[in-house]
Design a protein around this motif. Sequence first.
Motif, short mmCIF file in Angstrom:
data_model
loop_
_atom_site.label_atom_id
_atom_site.label_comp_id
_atom_site.label_asym_id
_atom_site.label_seq_id
_atom_site.Cartn_x
_atom_site.Cartn_y
_atom_site.Cartn_z
N TYR A 1 -5.11 9.64 -3.04
CA TYR A 1 -5.63 8.29 -3.25
C TYR A 1 -5.94 7.65 -1.90
O TYR A 1 -5.13 6.92 -1.35
N HIS B 1 -14.69 3.14 -5.67
CA HIS B 1 -13.63 4.09 -5.30
C HIS B 1 -13.66 5.25 -6.28
O HIS B 1 -13.04 5.23 -7.34
N ARG C 1 -6.98 5.18 0.82
CA ARG C 1 -7.03 3.72 0.84
C ARG C 1 -8.40 3.26 1.34
O ARG C 1 -8.90 3.74 2.35
N ASN D 1 -13.24 5.30 3.38
CA ASN D 1 -12.19 6.24 3.73
C ASN D 1 -12.65 7.65 3.39
O ASN D 1 -13.01 7.93 2.24
N GLN E 1 0.83 -1.20 0.00
CA GLN E 1 0.00 0.00 0.00
C GLN E 1 0.87 1.26 0.00
O GLN E 1 0.54 2.26 -0.64
N LYS F 1 2.17 1.65 -3.46
CA LYS F 1 1.09 2.09 -4.34
C LYS F 1 0.81 3.56 -4.16
O LYS F 1 0.65 4.32 -5.13
N ALA F 2 0.72 3.99 -2.90
CA ALA F 2 0.43 5.40 -2.63
C ALA F 2 1.55 6.29 -3.17
O ALA F 2 1.30 7.33 -3.77
#
Length: 211
Positions: free
Chosen positions: A66, A116, A68, A60, A3, A6-7
Amino acid sequence: MRQIFKAGLGLALMASLGACAAPNTASRAAMPDDAMLGFAQQDVTIDSFTVSVPKSLTVNERNTYYPRGDIVWRGDPIGDRHAQVREIFEAGLRNAAPRISGTRPVRMDIQVTRFHALSEKARYSVGGVHDIEFMYRLIDVTTGQQIGATQTVDADLEALAGQAAMVADARGNTQKARIVAHLGSVLVEELTVAGGHQNANLGILQAINDL
């Protein structure tokens, strides 16, 4: 670690892009949250539907590029995001139903697995992709039997960004309106076109969602 990677990748890519620069009555008795067993044949008409948005899907509300989570939605006031997503799908189904004119009446059961959309920060700067995923099954209303196998659908939609998003909002073409219309078209394609809906290829920001 995945994660974090990815972020970080998402922020780097978005920064780079920014430097270069979007039927019938619904039943509340939705499907159980576990895996469904089912699929859709053509030549059907939607007689009724259910929509399930499992509480196990995480929400979230952070205003990052972005956030999560399984559900990121800012197109309604702060509230029960699961209920809001369900209402969006119900509106999409009502949009689609009149355009599906087969001869076999079915109940369509949908289970949302991901919704999302964009945070405020992303929508009014670099943009992105509304990452929407769901499963569905069709039940023959005469026999009560499921038709075929459960189908999984990716229904991504390019999001408007920056000035384009603000202009669209002013015209009433909000995130919510765009997504409802998009879902209606996706569902029509699923039930009337050979091979069903084909997910759009939306480039690098879509690829980030799939990491």
